[in-house]
Design an enzyme around this catalytic site. Structure first.
Site, PDB file in Angstrom:
ATOM      1  N   ASP A  35      10.652 -18.032 -24.694  1.00 35.30           N
ATOM      2  CA  ASP A  35      10.522 -19.206 -25.892  1.00 35.30           C
ATOM      3  C   ASP A  35       9.889 -18.030 -26.922  1.00 35.30           C
ATOM      4  O   ASP A  35       9.184 -17.237 -26.720  1.00 35.30           O
ATOM      5  CB  ASP A  35       9.374 -19.969 -25.684  1.00 35.30           C
ATOM      6  CG  ASP A  35       9.415 -21.343 -26.517  1.00 35.30           C
ATOM      7  OD1 ASP A  35      10.081 -22.394 -26.200  1.00 35.30           O
ATOM      8  OD2 ASP A  35       8.829 -21.009 -27.503  1.00 35.30           O
ATOM      9  N   VAL A  48      15.145 -15.040 -30.166  1.00 29.81           N
ATOM     10  CA  VAL A  48      16.487 -14.893 -29.749  1.00 29.81           C
ATOM     11  C   VAL A  48      17.631 -14.853 -30.959  1.00 29.81           C
ATOM     12  O   VAL A  48      18.719 -14.715 -30.669  1.00 29.81           O
ATOM     13  CB  VAL A  48      17.120 -16.157 -28.661  1.00 29.81           C
ATOM     14  CG1 VAL A  48      16.389 -15.914 -27.543  1.00 29.81           C
ATOM     15  CG2 VAL A  48      16.750 -17.678 -29.298  1.00 29.81           C
ATOM     16  N   ASN A  74      19.693 -23.062 -25.460  1.00 29.32           N
ATOM     17  CA  ASN A  74      18.948 -24.205 -25.700  1.00 29.32           C
ATOM     18  C   ASN A  74      18.406 -24.038 -27.220  1.00 29.32           C
ATOM     19  O   ASN A  74      18.156 -25.120 -27.690  1.00 29.32           O
ATOM     20  CB  ASN A  74      17.977 -24.621 -24.843  1.00 29.32           C
ATOM     21  CG  ASN A  74      17.169 -25.777 -25.121  1.00 29.32           C
ATOM     22  OD1 ASN A  74      17.346 -26.785 -25.504  1.00 29.32           O
ATOM     23  ND2 ASN A  74      15.823 -25.389 -25.342  1.00 29.32           N
ATOM     24  N   TYR A 138      21.925 -28.566 -40.217  1.00 26.15           N
ATOM     25  CA  TYR A 138      22.081 -28.882 -38.631  1.00 26.15           C
ATOM     26  C   TYR A 138      23.459 -29.091 -38.183  1.00 26.15           C
ATOM     27  O   TYR A 138      24.077 -28.790 -37.143  1.00 26.15           O
ATOM     28  CB  TYR A 138      21.163 -30.206 -38.462  1.00 26.15           C
ATOM     29  CG  TYR A 138      20.985 -30.161 -36.840  1.00 26.15           C
ATOM     30  CD1 TYR A 138      20.028 -29.514 -35.994  1.00 26.15           C
ATOM     31  CD2 TYR A 138      21.552 -31.352 -36.241  1.00 26.15           C
ATOM     32  CE1 TYR A 138      19.964 -29.665 -34.998  1.00 26.15           C
ATOM     33  CE2 TYR A 138      21.076 -31.683 -34.855  1.00 26.15           C
ATOM     34  CZ  TYR A 138      20.432 -30.819 -34.335  1.00 26.15           C
ATOM     35  OH  TYR A 138      20.065 -30.871 -32.764  1.00 26.15           O
ATOM     36  N   LYS A 142      25.921 -27.131 -35.468  1.00 24.55           N
ATOM     37  CA  LYS A 142      26.210 -27.698 -34.272  1.00 24.55           C
ATOM     38  C   LYS A 142      27.747 -27.721 -34.096  1.00 24.55           C
ATOM     39  O   LYS A 142      28.242 -27.414 -32.810  1.00 24.55           O
ATOM     40  CB  LYS A 142      25.570 -28.855 -34.017  1.00 24.55           C
ATOM     41  CG  LYS A 142      23.931 -28.852 -33.920  1.00 24.55           C
ATOM     42  CD  LYS A 142      23.675 -27.942 -32.787  1.00 24.55           C
ATOM     43  CE  LYS A 142      22.182 -27.921 -32.674  1.00 24.55           C
ATOM     44  NZ  LYS A 142      21.496 -27.161 -31.546  1.00 24.55           N
ATOM     45  N   VAL A 171      16.823 -37.421 -28.383  1.00 27.69           N
ATOM     46  CA  VAL A 171      16.145 -37.023 -27.381  1.00 27.69           C
ATOM     47  C   VAL A 171      14.682 -37.393 -27.567  1.00 27.69           C
ATOM     48  O   VAL A 171      14.057 -36.781 -28.616  1.00 27.69           O
ATOM     49  CB  VAL A 171      16.082 -35.687 -26.630  1.00 27.69           C
ATOM     50  CG1 VAL A 171      15.149 -35.207 -25.706  1.00 27.69           C
ATOM     51  CG2 VAL A 171      17.547 -35.276 -26.332  1.00 27.69           C
TER      52      VAL A 171
END
Length: 247
Positions: A35, A48, A74, A138, A142, A171
């Site tokens: 993270d 990352v 993720n 976004y 995606k 979520v």
């Protein structure tokens, strides 16, 4: 289900990533969680979206686990909310860099380390298969990752490496609470109305929990899914639309 598997999970410090890592550990995997937040309890703190950090990440993962059998991409950020003409181009570019760039960099670093039976799971979103008003950066990022998933499955299939994507629905948790608040501001309505809209747009009228995604992710990482590749699996209660409250 994952006994003996060595899995790297990005964005594992909280939320969905933490749930995936916890679920994988529960199924017997050895997990190297990373993270960017230095205050999170993970195996290493790396950016990352940065190539040098990614190289350090995988060197550390191999040193700790002795090899890698799977990767869960993720990491992702929500990006700005607003009409296309009002968006900050720099914020758009940053969202794409993090969401697409990190997936590309981590996958490129992982593939040489994987043998036949290796598995890569990209955590996408229902925004990768639907239009998403007020969320151009976004949605663009995606949809791009869905395209990469399909492409890499074709590239890597002959080497026995599988690549799949999971599209979570809404979520529950602090991250989604923030998205709802920003959409409420952008549409001039209330957070309660936006949340009700998200629930109403799903056939099962529900949000999903992190462990729901973790279970699906672990199945795709496991040998039980040894011939599943190039697939986009929605875990969302059947999203019908991503248009909640019309601005």
């Amino acid at each position: 289900m994952l006994e003996g598997k060595r899995i790297v999970v990005t964005g594992a410090g909280a939320g969905l990533g933490a749930a995936i890592a916890e679920t994988a550990c529960g199924y017997g995997a050895e997990v190297f969680g990373v993270d960017i937040d230095p205050d999170t309890d993970v195996d290493g703190h790396y950016d990352v979206a940065d190539e040098a950090d990614v190289a350090r990440l995988f060197a550390a993962a191999v040193e700790q686990m002795g090899g890698i059998d799977g990767l869960v991409n993720n990491v992702g950020i929500a990006g700005p909310t607003g009409r296309v003409e009002d968006l900050d181009p720099a914020a758009f570019d940053h969202c794409v860099k993090v969401n697409v760039g990190s997936t590309f960099r981590c996958t490129a670093a992982t593939v040489p380390l994987l043998g036949a039976g290796g598995s890569i799971v990209n955590i996408v979103s229902t925004a990768g298969i639907f239009g998403y008003p007020l969320r151009s950066p976004y949605a663009a990022s995606k949809w791009a990752v869905v395209g990469l998933t399909k492409t890499w499955a074709m590239e890597l299939g002959e080497r026995g490496i599988r690549v799949n994507a999971i599209c979570p629905g809404t979520v529950e948790g602090p991250r989604m609470d923030g998205v709802i608040e920003r959409e409420a501001v952008a549409t001039g309505t209330t957070a309660e109305e936006i949340k009700a809209g998200y629930t109403a747009q799903v056939s099962m009228h529900t949000l999903v929990a992190g462990n729901d995604i973790g279970e699906a992710c672990c199945w795709l990482l496991s040998d039980a899914a040894r011939y599943v590749s190039g697939q986009v699996l929605s875990v969302d209660g059947n999203t019908e639309t991503l248009r909640t409250v019309t601005p």
